[in-house]
Design a protein around this motif. Structure first.
Motif, PDB file in Angstrom:
ATOM      1  N   GLU A   6       0.859  -1.173   0.019  1.00  0.00           N
ATOM      2  CA  GLU A   6       0.101  -0.004   0.121  1.00  0.00           C
ATOM      3  C   GLU A   6       1.043   1.158   0.083  1.00  0.00           C
ATOM      4  O   GLU A   6       1.877   1.414   0.379  1.00  0.00           O
ATOM      5  CB  GLU A   6      -0.905  -0.009   1.298  1.00  0.00           C
ATOM      6  CG  GLU A   6      -1.879  -1.151   1.349  1.00  0.00           C
ATOM      7  CD  GLU A   6      -1.294  -2.100   2.379  1.00  0.00           C
ATOM      8  OE1 GLU A   6      -2.064  -2.869   3.121  1.00  0.00           O
ATOM      9  OE2 GLU A   6      -0.061  -2.320   2.419  1.00  0.00           O
ATOM     10  N   SER A   7       0.213   2.401  -0.528  1.00  0.00           N
ATOM     11  CA  SER A   7       0.851   3.577  -0.574  1.00  0.00           C
ATOM     12  C   SER A   7      -0.063   4.784  -0.611  1.00  0.00           C
ATOM     13  O   SER A   7      -1.380   4.465  -0.780  1.00  0.00           O
ATOM     14  CB  SER A   7       2.141   3.698  -1.638  1.00  0.00           C
ATOM     15  OG  SER A   7       1.183   3.842  -2.727  1.00  0.00           O
ATOM     16  N   ALA A  23      -0.485  -1.991  -4.665  1.00  0.00           N
ATOM     17  CA  ALA A  23       0.126  -2.773  -5.582  1.00  0.00           C
ATOM     18  C   ALA A  23       0.524  -4.288  -5.485  1.00  0.00           C
ATOM     19  O   ALA A  23       0.832  -4.631  -4.658  1.00  0.00           O
ATOM     20  CB  ALA A  23       1.759  -2.303  -6.014  1.00  0.00           C
ATOM     21  N   ALA A  24      -0.141  -5.051  -6.454  1.00  0.00           N
ATOM     22  CA  ALA A  24      -0.148  -6.638  -6.089  1.00  0.00           C
ATOM     23  C   ALA A  24       0.840  -7.369  -7.120  1.00  0.00           C
ATOM     24  O   ALA A  24       1.070  -6.884  -8.217  1.00  0.00           O
ATOM     25  CB  ALA A  24      -1.640  -6.988  -6.548  1.00  0.00           C
ATOM     26  N   SER A  25       1.409  -8.334  -6.388  1.00  0.00           N
ATOM     27  CA  SER A  25       2.149  -9.468  -7.155  1.00  0.00           C
ATOM     28  C   SER A  25       2.220 -10.690  -6.761  1.00  0.00           C
ATOM     29  O   SER A  25       1.708 -10.920  -5.589  1.00  0.00           O
ATOM     30  CB  SER A  25       3.682  -8.545  -7.361  1.00  0.00           C
ATOM     31  OG  SER A  25       4.184  -8.650  -6.124  1.00  0.00           O
ATOM     32  N   GLY A  26       2.550 -11.666  -7.652  1.00  0.00           N
ATOM     33  CA  GLY A  26       2.905 -12.979  -7.074  1.00  0.00           C
ATOM     34  C   GLY A  26       1.556 -13.716  -7.296  1.00  0.00           C
ATOM     35  O   GLY A  26       1.570 -14.979  -6.799  1.00  0.00           O
ATOM     36  N   PHE A  27       0.442 -13.125  -7.868  1.00  0.00           N
ATOM     37  CA  PHE A  27      -0.621 -14.128  -8.158  1.00  0.00           C
ATOM     38  C   PHE A  27      -1.375 -13.541  -9.427  1.00  0.00           C
ATOM     39  O   PHE A  27      -1.201 -12.442  -9.611  1.00  0.00           O
ATOM     40  CB  PHE A  27      -1.837 -14.362  -7.022  1.00  0.00           C
ATOM     41  CG  PHE A  27      -1.917 -12.711  -6.319  1.00  0.00           C
ATOM     42  CD1 PHE A  27      -1.582 -12.095  -5.599  1.00  0.00           C
ATOM     43  CD2 PHE A  27      -3.319 -12.262  -6.567  1.00  0.00           C
ATOM     44  CE1 PHE A  27      -1.731 -10.343  -5.157  1.00  0.00           C
ATOM     45  CE2 PHE A  27      -3.671 -11.089  -6.187  1.00  0.00           C
ATOM     46  CZ  PHE A  27      -3.038 -10.306  -5.472  1.00  0.00           C
ATOM     47  N   TYR A  95      -5.621  -1.326   5.222  1.00  0.00           N
ATOM     48  CA  TYR A  95      -5.009  -2.412   4.700  1.00  0.00           C
ATOM     49  C   TYR A  95      -5.702  -2.733   3.387  1.00  0.00           C
ATOM     50  O   TYR A  95      -6.920  -2.746   3.016  1.00  0.00           O
ATOM     51  CB  TYR A  95      -5.156  -3.681   5.466  1.00  0.00           C
ATOM     52  CG  TYR A  95      -4.309  -3.321   6.827  1.00  0.00           C
ATOM     53  CD1 TYR A  95      -5.394  -2.794   8.067  1.00  0.00           C
ATOM     54  CD2 TYR A  95      -3.118  -3.834   7.144  1.00  0.00           C
ATOM     55  CE1 TYR A  95      -4.565  -2.556   9.238  1.00  0.00           C
ATOM     56  CE2 TYR A  95      -2.443  -3.525   8.359  1.00  0.00           C
ATOM     57  CZ  TYR A  95      -3.510  -2.892   9.334  1.00  0.00           C
ATOM     58  OH  TYR A  95      -2.727  -2.820  10.649  1.00  0.00           O
ATOM     59  N   CYS A  96      -4.599  -3.241   2.393  1.00  0.00           N
ATOM     60  CA  CYS A  96      -5.397  -3.948   1.129  1.00  0.00           C
ATOM     61  C   CYS A  96      -5.322  -5.237   1.489  1.00  0.00           C
ATOM     62  O   CYS A  96      -4.665  -6.051   2.042  1.00  0.00           O
ATOM     63  CB  CYS A  96      -4.155  -3.596   0.055  1.00  0.00           C
ATOM     64  SG  CYS A  96      -4.555  -4.362  -1.580  1.00  0.00           S
ATOM     65  N   GLY A 111      -0.301  -2.439   5.491  1.00  0.00           N
ATOM     66  CA  GLY A 111      -0.913  -1.222   5.990  1.00  0.00           C
ATOM     67  C   GLY A 111      -0.394  -0.088   5.695  1.00  0.00           C
ATOM     68  O   GLY A 111       0.850   0.373   5.741  1.00  0.00           O
ATOM     69  N   THR A 112      -1.202   1.306   5.622  1.00  0.00           N
ATOM     70  CA  THR A 112      -0.984   2.432   5.581  1.00  0.00           C
ATOM     71  C   THR A 112      -1.685   3.467   6.310  1.00  0.00           C
ATOM     72  O   THR A 112      -2.993   3.409   6.619  1.00  0.00           O
ATOM     73  CB  THR A 112      -0.633   3.006   3.973  1.00  0.00           C
ATOM     74  OG1 THR A 112      -0.186   4.348   3.776  1.00  0.00           O
ATOM     75  CG2 THR A 112      -2.277   3.075   3.727  1.00  0.00           C
TER      76      THR A 112
END
Length: 118
Positions: A6-7, A23-27, A95-96, A111-112
């Protein structure tokens, strides 16, 4: 490796706006439902908004309806939360969250912090 980052958090005055990004990655992002949760100090984590893997009509907590908008960009593996008309009670760690359907797995970002104060 599944990862959510998150940002966009920060300090904002009441009535102001912020845009959170995840930003999501790995899936396979396009096959996953995405959500934003928040947790205020001393309170339980609560669902803020959810958007299905295909987009469609998002769902919102009553407390943020009409002020927050969740969106996703499947080409960029990103999910966003546009927060307008912020109130002090929106102060929390945001939280995302991903529900990776084909793995039947939940994933969380770190979390941000969002602080709404004058």
């Amino acid at each position: 490796q599944v990862q959510l980052v998150e940002s966009g958090g920060g300090l904002v005055q009441p009535g102001g706006s912020l845009r959170l990004s995840c930003a999501a990655s790995g899936f396979t992002f396009s096959s996953s439902a995405m959500s934003w949760y928040r947790q205020a100090q001393g309170k339980e984590r609560e669902l803020v908004a959810t958007i299905a893997y295909s987009g469609g009509t998002p769902n919102y907590a009553d407390s943020v309806k009409g002020r927050f908008t969740i969106s996703r960009d499947n080409a960029k593996n990103m999910v966003y939360l546009q927060m307008n008309s912020l109130k002090p009670e929106d102060t929390a760690v945001y939280y995302c969250h991903a529900f990776i359907i084909y793995l039947a797995r939940h994933a969380w970002g770190q979390g941000t912090q969002v602080t709404v104060s004058s």
